[in-house]
Design an enzyme around this catalytic site. Structure first.
Site, PDB file in Angstrom:
ATOM      1  N   HIS A 159     -15.464  -0.733   8.213  1.00 27.69           N
ATOM      2  CA  HIS A 159     -15.377  -1.667   7.087  1.00 27.69           C
ATOM      3  C   HIS A 159     -14.065  -2.459   7.145  1.00 27.69           C
ATOM      4  CE1 HIS A 159     -13.541   2.153   6.455  1.00 27.69           C
ATOM      5  NE2 HIS A 159     -13.026   1.855   5.286  1.00 27.69           N
ATOM      6  N   ASN A 201      -0.562   3.792   1.551  1.00 22.70           N
ATOM      7  CA  ASN A 201      -1.375   4.522   2.509  1.00 22.70           C
ATOM      8  C   ASN A 201      -0.976   4.166   3.949  1.00 22.70           C
ATOM      9  OD1 ASN A 201      -3.603   5.200   4.201  1.00 22.70           O
ATOM     10  ND2 ASN A 201      -4.911   5.342   2.391  1.00 22.70           N
ATOM     11  N   GLY A 253      -2.156   5.262   6.696  1.00 22.29           N
ATOM     12  CA  GLY A 253      -3.326   5.099   7.564  1.00 22.29           C
ATOM     13  C   GLY A 253      -3.792   3.653   7.586  1.00 22.29           C
ATOM     14  N   LYS A 254      -3.799   3.020   6.423  1.00 23.28           N
ATOM     15  CA  LYS A 254      -4.187   1.610   6.364  1.00 23.28           C
ATOM     16  C   LYS A 254      -3.204   0.761   7.167  1.00 23.28           C
ATOM     17  CE  LYS A 254      -6.279   1.522   1.744  1.00 23.28           C
ATOM     18  NZ  LYS A 254      -6.142   0.946   0.394  1.00 23.28           N
ATOM     19  N   THR A 308       0.844  -1.201   0.000  1.00 23.14           N
ATOM     20  CA  THR A 308       0.000   0.000   0.000  1.00 23.14           C
ATOM     21  C   THR A 308       0.868   1.236   0.000  1.00 23.14           C
ATOM     22  OG1 THR A 308      -1.824   1.132   1.124  1.00 23.14           O
ATOM     23  CG2 THR A 308      -0.151   0.178   2.532  1.00 23.14           C
ATOM     24  N   LYS A 341     -12.314   2.945  15.904  1.00 22.87           N
ATOM     25  CA  LYS A 341     -12.667   2.871  14.476  1.00 22.87           C
ATOM     26  C   LYS A 341     -12.588   1.410  14.013  1.00 22.87           C
ATOM     27  CE  LYS A 341     -11.391   4.147   9.750  1.00 22.87           C
ATOM     28  NZ  LYS A 341     -10.391   4.680   8.825  1.00 22.87           N
ATOM     29  N   GLU A 362      -3.778  -0.953 -10.251  1.00 29.36           N
ATOM     30  CA  GLU A 362      -5.164  -0.979  -9.778  1.00 29.36           C
ATOM     31  C   GLU A 362      -6.037  -0.795 -11.006  1.00 29.36           C
ATOM     32  OE1 GLU A 362      -6.577   1.108  -6.366  1.00 29.36           O
ATOM     33  OE2 GLU A 362      -4.754   0.703  -5.236  1.00 29.36           O
ATOM     34  N   ASP A 389     -12.417  10.086   6.344  1.00 28.72           N
ATOM     35  CA  ASP A 389     -12.848   9.910   7.736  1.00 28.72           C
ATOM     36  C   ASP A 389     -13.546  11.140   8.333  1.00 28.72           C
ATOM     37  OD1 ASP A 389     -12.131   7.271   7.928  1.00 28.72           O
ATOM     38  OD2 ASP A 389     -10.246   7.620   8.975  1.00 28.72           O
ATOM     39  N   ASP A 435      -8.306  -2.775  -0.750  1.00 29.38           N
ATOM     40  CA  ASP A 435      -8.968  -1.784  -1.595  1.00 29.38           C
ATOM     41  C   ASP A 435     -10.266  -1.377  -0.915  1.00 29.38           C
ATOM     42  OD1 ASP A 435      -8.791  -0.162  -3.859  1.00 29.38           O
ATOM     43  OD2 ASP A 435     -10.253  -1.390  -4.932  1.00 29.38           O
TER      44      ASP A 435
HETATM   45  P1  ITT Z   1      -3.446   1.924  -1.745  1.00 31.63           P
HETATM   46  O1  ITT Z   1      -2.017   2.294  -2.055  1.00 31.63           O
HETATM   47  O2  ITT Z   1      -3.553   0.870  -0.676  1.00 31.63           O
HETATM   48  O3  ITT Z   1      -4.279   1.595  -2.963  1.00 31.63           O
HETATM   49  P2  ITT Z   1      -5.235   4.225  -1.520  1.00 31.63           P
HETATM   50  O4  ITT Z   1      -5.193   5.395  -0.584  1.00 31.63           O
HETATM   51  O5  ITT Z   1      -5.177   4.486  -2.991  1.00 31.63           O
HETATM   52  O6  ITT Z   1      -4.063   3.232  -1.047  1.00 31.63           O
HETATM   53  P3  ITT Z   1      -7.897   2.955  -1.814  1.00 31.63           P
HETATM   54  O7  ITT Z   1      -7.847   2.996  -3.296  1.00 31.63           O
HETATM   55  O8  ITT Z   1      -8.291   1.676  -1.155  1.00 31.63           O
HETATM   56  O9  ITT Z   1      -6.492   3.359  -1.155  1.00 31.63           O
HETATM   57  O10 ITT Z   1      -8.829   4.065  -1.223  1.00 31.63           O
HETATM   58  C1  ITT Z   1      -9.679   4.878  -1.977  1.00 31.63           C
HETATM   59  C2  ITT Z   1      -9.845   6.202  -1.272  1.00 31.63           C
HETATM   60  O11 ITT Z   1     -10.649   6.005  -0.127  1.00 31.63           O
HETATM   61  C3  ITT Z   1      -8.541   6.845  -0.841  1.00 31.63           C
HETATM   62  O12 ITT Z   1      -8.618   8.235  -1.085  1.00 31.63           O
HETATM   63  C4  ITT Z   1      -8.495   6.568   0.653  1.00 31.63           C
HETATM   64  O13 ITT Z   1      -7.863   7.623   1.365  1.00 31.63           O
HETATM   65  C5  ITT Z   1      -9.968   6.470   1.027  1.00 31.63           C
HETATM   66  N1  ITT Z   1     -10.165   5.517   2.112  1.00 31.63           N
HETATM   67  C6  ITT Z   1      -9.866   4.187   2.109  1.00 31.63           C
HETATM   68  N2  ITT Z   1     -10.124   3.653   3.309  1.00 31.63           N
HETATM   69  C7  ITT Z   1     -10.579   4.661   4.086  1.00 31.63           C
HETATM   70  C8  ITT Z   1     -10.976   4.762   5.428  1.00 31.63           C
HETATM   71  O14 ITT Z   1     -10.938   3.721   6.252  1.00 31.63           O
HETATM   72  N3  ITT Z   1     -11.377   5.944   5.880  1.00 31.63           N
HETATM   73  C9  ITT Z   1     -11.418   7.024   5.083  1.00 31.63           C
HETATM   74  N4  ITT Z   1     -11.034   7.039   3.810  1.00 31.63           N
HETATM   75  C10 ITT Z   1     -10.615   5.857   3.312  1.00 31.63           C
END
Ligand code: ITT
Length: 186
Positions: free
Chosen positions: A170, A9, A11-12, A7, A165, A36, A145, A66
């Protein structure tokens, strides 16, 4: 088990580590790029990503995540386009699309994909119903969030401590299923 989370991200990563490390698993961020694909469902994106990783990183235990925010009054938008919408119009743009409409229900969805060292693949899904706020609130979390309040609460995800959270989100629900599958290796 040692798991590599593919990832960009942070936060994840924090949420996965908090959920899996108490059961004795370690989660480290892997700076691998995987394509993706633009698909109609989160599951299809994850399946394609796992296939791509399996061909290049056989023998590793890898996770991908995702997620998307599906707003009922917007026909499920941004949904699978959540990352694109975040980078372009942002959460404020989603609020603007909803205007002051009273119908603000929404759902966060997460699909986790696990690639095992033996090539096995598993998907774990979680969702969380809630509603979109009228203004952003809170400094925690990431992404959308500050504009999402889970059902049964008045606080946004950004106002909840991470552990809280994870109990309703989810991702937390998908992680609970993953944790059962992995078992306790502590
Ligand atoms: P990856 O590198 O893991 O793909 P990403 O940030 O692109 O990271 P996603 O495509 O899964 O991740 O997420 C789509 C959007 O939704 C992205 O802007 C995230 O910040 C947001 N998102 C995902 N999970 C979230 C959560 O738990 N709370 C708030 N926003 C979230």
């Amino acid at each position: 088990m040692k798991l590599g989370l593919v990832t960009s991200n942070a936060g994840k990563l924090r949420e996965l580590a908090a959920a899996l490390e108490p059961a004795g698993h370690t989660v480290a961020q892997r700076a691998l790029e995987y394509p993706e694909v633009q698909a109609a469902s989160l599951g299809a994106v994850v399946e394609f990503g796992l296939e791509w990783l399996a061909q290049r990183h056989a023998g590793e235990a890898l996770l991908i995540d995702d997620a998307g925010l599906f707003v009922d009054a917007l026909g499920g938008f941004p949904g699978v386009y959540s990352r694109y919408a975040y980078d372009t119009i942002g959460p404020a743009g989603v609020l603007a699309l909803l205007g002051d409409g009273a119908e603000r229900s929404a759902e966060f969805r997460c699909v986790l994909g696990l690639l095992l060292p033996d090539g096995g693949r598993q998907l774990f899904r979680g969702s969380c119903r809630g509603r979109i706020t009228r203004t952003p609130r809170g400094n925690g979390g990431f992404g959308y969030d500050p504009v999402f309040v889970p059902a049964g609460d008045e606080r946004t995800f950004a106002e909840l401590p991470l552990a809280e959270k994870n109990t309703v989100s989810h991702r937390g629900r998908a992680l609970a299923a993953l944790a059962v599958y992995l078992g306790d290796s502590g």
